[in-house]
Design a protein around this motif. Structure first.
Motif, PDB file in Angstrom:
ATOM      1  N   ALA A  21       0.782  -1.068   0.056  1.00  0.00           N
ATOM      2  CA  ALA A  21      -0.004  -0.130  -0.061  1.00  0.00           C
ATOM      3  C   ALA A  21       0.772   1.351   0.061  1.00  0.00           C
ATOM      4  O   ALA A  21       0.448   2.224   0.253  1.00  0.00           O
ATOM      5  CB  ALA A  21      -0.870  -0.209   1.159  1.00  0.00           C
ATOM      6  N   SER A  84      -6.668 -10.973  -6.030  1.00  0.00           N
ATOM      7  CA  SER A  84      -6.759 -10.136  -5.183  1.00  0.00           C
ATOM      8  C   SER A  84      -7.297 -10.447  -3.990  1.00  0.00           C
ATOM      9  O   SER A  84      -7.390  -9.651  -2.820  1.00  0.00           O
ATOM     10  CB  SER A  84      -7.249  -8.620  -5.445  1.00  0.00           C
ATOM     11  OG  SER A  84      -8.505  -8.765  -5.907  1.00  0.00           O
ATOM     12  N   HIS A  86      -8.641 -11.910  -0.420  1.00  0.00           N
ATOM     13  CA  HIS A  86      -7.883 -12.004   0.842  1.00  0.00           C
ATOM     14  C   HIS A  86      -7.530 -13.418   1.057  1.00  0.00           C
ATOM     15  O   HIS A  86      -6.112 -13.509   1.730  1.00  0.00           O
ATOM     16  CB  HIS A  86      -8.931 -11.698   1.872  1.00  0.00           C
ATOM     17  CG  HIS A  86      -8.309 -11.699   3.217  1.00  0.00           C
ATOM     18  ND1 HIS A  86      -7.386 -10.502   3.411  1.00  0.00           N
ATOM     19  CD2 HIS A  86      -8.441 -12.467   4.467  1.00  0.00           C
ATOM     20  CE1 HIS A  86      -6.964 -10.873   4.821  1.00  0.00           C
ATOM     21  NE2 HIS A  86      -7.430 -11.833   5.190  1.00  0.00           N
ATOM     22  N   ARG A 147      -0.460   4.111   4.801  1.00  0.00           N
ATOM     23  CA  ARG A 147      -0.604   2.844   4.138  1.00  0.00           C
ATOM     24  C   ARG A 147      -1.910   2.241   4.707  1.00  0.00           C
ATOM     25  O   ARG A 147      -2.528   1.668   3.912  1.00  0.00           O
ATOM     26  CB  ARG A 147       0.577   1.941   4.068  1.00  0.00           C
ATOM     27  CG  ARG A 147       1.740   2.537   3.368  1.00  0.00           C
ATOM     28  CD  ARG A 147       2.716   1.522   3.284  1.00  0.00           C
ATOM     29  NE  ARG A 147       3.692   1.290   4.418  1.00  0.00           N
ATOM     30  CZ  ARG A 147       3.713   0.407   5.114  1.00  0.00           C
ATOM     31  NH1 ARG A 147       3.478  -0.802   4.506  1.00  0.00           N
ATOM     32  NH2 ARG A 147       4.398   0.251   6.288  1.00  0.00           N
ATOM     33  N   ARG A 150      -4.967   4.312   3.522  1.00  0.00           N
ATOM     34  CA  ARG A 150      -5.083   4.141   1.942  1.00  0.00           C
ATOM     35  C   ARG A 150      -5.923   2.539   1.823  1.00  0.00           C
ATOM     36  O   ARG A 150      -7.041   2.765   0.880  1.00  0.00           O
ATOM     37  CB  ARG A 150      -3.993   4.083   1.440  1.00  0.00           C
ATOM     38  CG  ARG A 150      -3.217   5.516   1.155  1.00  0.00           C
ATOM     39  CD  ARG A 150      -1.880   5.058   0.500  1.00  0.00           C
ATOM     40  NE  ARG A 150      -1.262   6.601   0.423  1.00  0.00           N
ATOM     41  CZ  ARG A 150       0.034   6.685   0.088  1.00  0.00           C
ATOM     42  NH1 ARG A 150       0.869   5.595  -0.153  1.00  0.00           N
ATOM     43  NH2 ARG A 150       0.553   7.854  -0.112  1.00  0.00           N
ATOM     44  N   ARG A 151      -5.531   1.722   2.417  1.00  0.00           N
ATOM     45  CA  ARG A 151      -6.361   0.373   2.382  1.00  0.00           C
ATOM     46  C   ARG A 151      -7.802   0.705   2.777  1.00  0.00           C
ATOM     47  O   ARG A 151      -8.772  -0.019   2.458  1.00  0.00           O
ATOM     48  CB  ARG A 151      -5.681  -0.712   3.232  1.00  0.00           C
ATOM     49  CG  ARG A 151      -4.367  -1.278   2.525  1.00  0.00           C
ATOM     50  CD  ARG A 151      -4.841  -2.352   1.552  1.00  0.00           C
ATOM     51  NE  ARG A 151      -3.787  -2.884   0.756  1.00  0.00           N
ATOM     52  CZ  ARG A 151      -2.907  -4.038   1.131  1.00  0.00           C
ATOM     53  NH1 ARG A 151      -3.121  -4.439   2.253  1.00  0.00           N
ATOM     54  NH2 ARG A 151      -1.885  -4.257   0.349  1.00  0.00           N
ATOM     55  N   TYR A 152      -7.985   1.394   3.979  1.00  0.00           N
ATOM     56  CA  TYR A 152      -9.250   1.511   4.795  1.00  0.00           C
ATOM     57  C   TYR A 152     -10.178   2.093   3.822  1.00  0.00           C
ATOM     58  O   TYR A 152     -11.296   1.952   3.349  1.00  0.00           O
ATOM     59  CB  TYR A 152      -8.910   2.215   6.062  1.00  0.00           C
ATOM     60  CG  TYR A 152     -10.417   2.564   6.437  1.00  0.00           C
ATOM     61  CD1 TYR A 152     -11.076   1.663   7.188  1.00  0.00           C
ATOM     62  CD2 TYR A 152     -10.744   3.834   6.497  1.00  0.00           C
ATOM     63  CE1 TYR A 152     -12.242   2.029   7.985  1.00  0.00           C
ATOM     64  CE2 TYR A 152     -12.090   4.425   7.302  1.00  0.00           C
ATOM     65  CZ  TYR A 152     -12.652   3.313   7.974  1.00  0.00           C
ATOM     66  OH  TYR A 152     -13.912   3.723   8.547  1.00  0.00           O
ATOM     67  N   GLU A 154      -9.919   2.663   0.537  1.00  0.00           N
ATOM     68  CA  GLU A 154     -10.195   1.678  -0.673  1.00  0.00           C
ATOM     69  C   GLU A 154     -11.184   0.810  -0.449  1.00  0.00           C
ATOM     70  O   GLU A 154     -12.076   0.709  -1.440  1.00  0.00           O
ATOM     71  CB  GLU A 154      -8.859   0.890  -1.252  1.00  0.00           C
ATOM     72  CG  GLU A 154      -9.090   0.070  -2.391  1.00  0.00           C
ATOM     73  CD  GLU A 154      -7.807  -0.623  -2.675  1.00  0.00           C
ATOM     74  OE1 GLU A 154      -7.678  -1.062  -3.822  1.00  0.00           O
ATOM     75  OE2 GLU A 154      -6.731  -0.534  -1.768  1.00  0.00           O
ATOM     76  N   ILE A 155     -11.291   0.080   0.624  1.00  0.00           N
ATOM     77  CA  ILE A 155     -12.119  -1.010   1.019  1.00  0.00           C
ATOM     78  C   ILE A 155     -13.677  -0.065   1.023  1.00  0.00           C
ATOM     79  O   ILE A 155     -14.611  -0.551   0.399  1.00  0.00           O
ATOM     80  CB  ILE A 155     -11.943  -1.367   2.306  1.00  0.00           C
ATOM     81  CG1 ILE A 155     -10.743  -2.512   2.383  1.00  0.00           C
ATOM     82  CG2 ILE A 155     -13.285  -2.161   2.930  1.00  0.00           C
ATOM     83  CD1 ILE A 155     -10.257  -2.965   3.703  1.00  0.00           C
ATOM     84  N   ILE A 167      -6.905  -3.180  10.188  1.00  0.00           N
ATOM     85  CA  ILE A 167      -5.924  -3.168   8.775  1.00  0.00           C
ATOM     86  C   ILE A 167      -4.646  -2.567   9.439  1.00  0.00           C
ATOM     87  O   ILE A 167      -3.757  -3.073   8.698  1.00  0.00           O
ATOM     88  CB  ILE A 167      -6.603  -2.148   7.987  1.00  0.00           C
ATOM     89  CG1 ILE A 167      -7.970  -2.754   7.484  1.00  0.00           C
ATOM     90  CG2 ILE A 167      -5.892  -1.630   6.744  1.00  0.00           C
ATOM     91  CD1 ILE A 167      -8.840  -1.789   6.632  1.00  0.00           C
ATOM     92  N   VAL A 171      -1.108  -4.384   8.351  1.00  0.00           N
ATOM     93  CA  VAL A 171      -0.238  -3.702   7.677  1.00  0.00           C
ATOM     94  C   VAL A 171       1.104  -4.081   8.373  1.00  0.00           C
ATOM     95  O   VAL A 171       2.394  -4.345   7.813  1.00  0.00           O
ATOM     96  CB  VAL A 171      -0.522  -2.139   7.558  1.00  0.00           C
ATOM     97  CG1 VAL A 171       1.049  -1.624   6.934  1.00  0.00           C
ATOM     98  CG2 VAL A 171      -1.430  -1.880   6.151  1.00  0.00           C
TER      99      VAL A 171
END
Length: 226
Positions: A21, A84, A86, A147, A150-152, A154-155, A167, A171
């Motif tokens: 990320a 992708s 999980h 990072r 960003r993941r959060y 995006e979800i 998350i 990471v």
């Protein structure tokens, strides 16, 4: 890339490493598109191996079996949308620490890196193990907090539900696993250019990378015409 640049060398490799990320995937794809180079997300090769093991109901703790599957991975058939998932990512993290699997996939990645007119490979050991002689090495990073955010985001953007704290913990755990493994740990190559995207937009990161790449291309062209 100009015709003069294309005529001056057989292939040109750009190695991009960094933690999850950090933005290296987005940056790598844009660089490849801009320069007309082939792109490979090397993490997908591990995910493809893991998916093949899962689909066949094979164990994830047998190095011999995992190596055999890794040797048969088709780099032309990597589907990001499928890989992708999980559960595939979790399985991939288990086999990625296996030396026989890494050796098999590194060889495949190195063959890909030799493609003309140039290639962009992103992962966690490209500049240090897969393509140590690459004329351009970038290490793209960002703080764990950025990072995870960003993941959060995006979800949520994809309509999912996310737990930021979980998350963030994931990471950090992934970083520890990638940086602490005995075989090919994540770390910047000694001659890599550092791009910290914590407070940098993807456009700013791209422009910084482009300056580095253009300078390296110009240098290689000069050598070829000397």
């Amino acid at each position: 890339m100009t015709d003069a640049q294309a005529d001056s060398f057989m292939t040109f490799t750009i190695a991009i490493d960094g933690p999850a990320a950090a933005g290296k995937g987005t940056l790598s794809r844009r660089i490849a598109e801009t320069y007309g180079f082939h792109h490979l997300d090397t993490g997908l090769t591990y995910r493809a191996t893991a998916k093949a093991l899962l689909d066949a109901g094979l164990p994830l703790d047998d190095e011999t079996v995992a190596e055999k599957v890794a040797l048969e991975v088709d780099l032309a058939g990597l589907d990001r949308s499928v890989l992708s998932r999980h559960d595939i990512g979790e399985a991939a993290s288990k086999i990625a620490v296996m030396t026989p699997v890494r050796r098999a996939l590194v060889k495949a990645q190195q063959r890909f890196a030799a493609r003309e007119p140039g290639t962009v490979l992103d992962g966690r050991d490209i500049g240090t193990v897969v393509c140590p002689q690459a004329p351009v090495k970038l290490y793209v990073t960002a703080s764990a907090d950025v990072r995870a955010r960003r993941r959060y985001d995006e979800i949520l953007a994809n309509g999912g539900n996310g737990d930021y704290d979980a998350i963030f913990a994931e990471v950090k755990k992934r970083d520890e696993r990638d940086m602490g493994r005995a075989d090919s740990p994540l770390k910047p190559a000694e001659d890599a250019h550092l791009l910290d995207t914590s407070e940098m937009s993807i456009e700013a990161a791209f422009q910084a990378a482009r300056t580095i790449i253009d300078a390296a291309l110009k240098k290689q062209v000069s050598r070829g015409t000397a």
